[in-house]
Design a protein around this motif. Structure first.
Motif, PDB file in Angstrom:
ATOM      1  N   ALA A 114     -31.500  -3.012  51.001  1.00 17.07           N
ATOM      2  CA  ALA A 114     -31.587  -1.923  51.982  1.00 17.07           C
ATOM      3  C   ALA A 114     -30.330  -1.876  52.845  1.00 17.07           C
ATOM      4  O   ALA A 114     -29.799  -0.794  53.131  1.00 17.07           O
ATOM      5  N   PHE A 115     -29.832  -3.033  53.256  1.00 16.15           N
ATOM      6  CA  PHE A 115     -28.606  -3.085  54.052  1.00 16.15           C
ATOM      7  C   PHE A 115     -27.433  -2.479  53.292  1.00 16.15           C
ATOM      8  O   PHE A 115     -26.697  -1.648  53.821  1.00 16.15           O
ATOM      9  N   TRP A 116     -27.234  -2.897  52.033  1.00 18.81           N
ATOM     10  CA  TRP A 116     -26.080  -2.401  51.257  1.00 18.81           C
ATOM     11  C   TRP A 116     -26.210  -0.926  50.935  1.00 18.81           C
ATOM     12  O   TRP A 116     -25.222  -0.186  50.961  1.00 18.81           O
ATOM     13  N   VAL A 117     -27.411  -0.465  50.639  1.00 15.98           N
ATOM     14  CA  VAL A 117     -27.610   0.965  50.381  1.00 15.98           C
ATOM     15  C   VAL A 117     -27.330   1.764  51.652  1.00 15.98           C
ATOM     16  O   VAL A 117     -26.639   2.791  51.615  1.00 15.98           O
ATOM     17  N   ALA A 118     -27.828   1.295  52.788  1.00 19.75           N
ATOM     18  CA  ALA A 118     -27.573   1.984  54.056  1.00 19.75           C
ATOM     19  C   ALA A 118     -26.084   2.002  54.382  1.00 19.75           C
ATOM     20  O   ALA A 118     -25.548   3.023  54.828  1.00 19.75           O
ATOM     21  N   LEU A 119     -25.407   0.895  54.140  1.00 16.70           N
ATOM     22  CA  LEU A 119     -23.963   0.831  54.392  1.00 16.70           C
ATOM     23  C   LEU A 119     -23.219   1.805  53.483  1.00 16.70           C
ATOM     24  O   LEU A 119     -22.323   2.525  53.932  1.00 16.70           O
ATOM     25  N   LEU A 120     -23.598   1.856  52.221  1.00 13.56           N
ATOM     26  CA  LEU A 120     -22.972   2.786  51.278  1.00 13.56           C
ATOM     27  C   LEU A 120     -23.179   4.234  51.715  1.00 13.56           C
ATOM     28  O   LEU A 120     -22.235   5.039  51.723  1.00 13.56           O
ATOM     29  N   ILE A 121     -24.392   4.571  52.088  1.00  8.71           N
ATOM     30  CA  ILE A 121     -24.684   5.936  52.539  1.00  8.71           C
ATOM     31  C   ILE A 121     -23.874   6.262  53.790  1.00  8.71           C
ATOM     32  O   ILE A 121     -23.290   7.339  53.901  1.00  8.71           O
ATOM     33  N   TYR A 122     -23.799   5.325  54.712  1.00 11.47           N
ATOM     34  CA  TYR A 122     -23.053   5.571  55.948  1.00 11.47           C
ATOM     35  C   TYR A 122     -21.563   5.757  55.664  1.00 11.47           C
ATOM     36  O   TYR A 122     -20.946   6.716  56.129  1.00 11.47           O
ATOM     37  N   VAL A 123     -20.979   4.856  54.883  1.00  8.89           N
ATOM     38  CA  VAL A 123     -19.534   4.893  54.625  1.00  8.89           C
ATOM     39  C   VAL A 123     -19.145   6.093  53.774  1.00  8.89           C
ATOM     40  O   VAL A 123     -18.106   6.715  54.004  1.00  8.89           O
ATOM     41  N   ARG A 124     -19.976   6.442  52.796  1.00  8.42           N
ATOM     42  CA  ARG A 124     -19.613   7.514  51.864  1.00  8.42           C
ATOM     43  C   ARG A 124     -20.087   8.895  52.285  1.00  8.42           C
ATOM     44  O   ARG A 124     -19.468   9.890  51.912  1.00  8.42           O
ATOM     45  N   LEU A 125     -21.193   8.984  53.002  1.00  8.44           N
ATOM     46  CA  LEU A 125     -21.753  10.297  53.309  1.00  8.44           C
ATOM     47  C   LEU A 125     -21.752  10.625  54.801  1.00  8.44           C
ATOM     48  O   LEU A 125     -21.287  11.682  55.200  1.00  8.44           O
ATOM     49  N   VAL A 126     -22.276   9.739  55.620  1.00  8.42           N
ATOM     50  CA  VAL A 126     -22.442  10.050  57.047  1.00  8.42           C
ATOM     51  C   VAL A 126     -21.097  10.058  57.770  1.00  8.42           C
ATOM     52  O   VAL A 126     -20.746  11.032  58.426  1.00  8.42           O
ATOM     53  N   LYS A 127     -20.340   8.987  57.652  1.00 11.77           N
ATOM     54  CA  LYS A 127     -19.068   8.866  58.385  1.00 11.77           C
ATOM     55  C   LYS A 127     -18.082   9.973  58.015  1.00 11.77           C
ATOM     56  O   LYS A 127     -17.514  10.595  58.921  1.00 11.77           O
ATOM     57  N   PRO A 128     -17.845  10.263  56.715  1.00  6.45           N
ATOM     58  CA  PRO A 128     -16.881  11.329  56.397  1.00  6.45           C
ATOM     59  C   PRO A 128     -17.308  12.705  56.907  1.00  6.45           C
ATOM     60  O   PRO A 128     -16.466  13.555  57.163  1.00  6.45           O
TER      61      PRO A 128
END
Length: 195
Positions: A114-128
């Motif tokens: 869950a941590f890695w999936v959330a980090l991936l979503i944040y870095v790739r989708l939310v932050k940009p």
């Protein structure tokens, strides 16, 4: 630098994932037998889904240009398939429960994924997609000739330009430099692809 690290590590990890069922079936050939009930266990379905998504990621990454996939389409597909592989893998681990019968181990693996999936979503989708921070006075949006004209010295053809980035951005900069009368011999484009 990241590209040179990411690809070999990813291919090694994929090799281990593909070796995993071969090792399991070699050690326990009875697992290849279809269950008496006729129903395929959810862990097995998730494993097939995960491996299929992972194989598609590898094929698309290694042959993106030959398959004529745009970078943008490839990137979105890569993220979706990677998430599918990760989620399928965790469902396989939990559904198979060969090594996760201990609730603490099970919770730990789920929290880690869950941590890695959330980090991936944040870095790739939310932050940009996020807006600039309050007080940001710089430019936003795509690079255009107008934007470049505001920031480059006016004798455009008297300077050298080094361009590197995503293909759409590089195309926009090269087009703008052409409009400014900059000869191609004055700019250097480093085009490469992460996949």
């Amino acid at each position: 630098m990241i590209h040179h690290f990411h690809r070999p590590v990813s291919l090694a990890a994929v090799g281990l994932v593909f070796a995993h069922p071969l090792i399991i079936f070699a050690a326990q050939p009875e697992l290849l037998a279809r269950p008496e009930s006729g129903e395929i266990p959810i862990g097995a379905v998730a494993a097939l889904l995960s491996i299929g998504a992972l194989a598609t990621v590898v094929v698309a990454a290694l042959w993106r240009v030959k398959l004529k996939l745009s970078y943008e389409l490839w990137q979105r597909t890569h993220i979706a398939l990677a998430l599918t592989a990760i989620i399928g893998g965790i469902v396989h681990m939990v559904g198979g429960s060969f090594h996760l019968q201990d609730p603490v181990k099970c919770a730990l693996w789920i929290a880690l994924v869950a941590f890695w999936v959330a980090l991936l979503i944040y870095v790739r989708l939310v932050k940009p997609l996020s807006k600039p921070p309050p007080g940001w006075a710089g430019e936003t949006g795509h690079i255009t000739a107008e934007l470049l004209s505001r920031h480059l010295p006016s004798a455009y053809d008297q300077h050298e330009y080094f361009i590197c980035g995503p293909n759409p951005m590089m195309d926009a900069v090269e087009t703008a430099l052409g409009r400014f009368g900059v000869p191609m011999s004055k700019y250097y484009s480093e085009r490469y692809s992460f996949a």
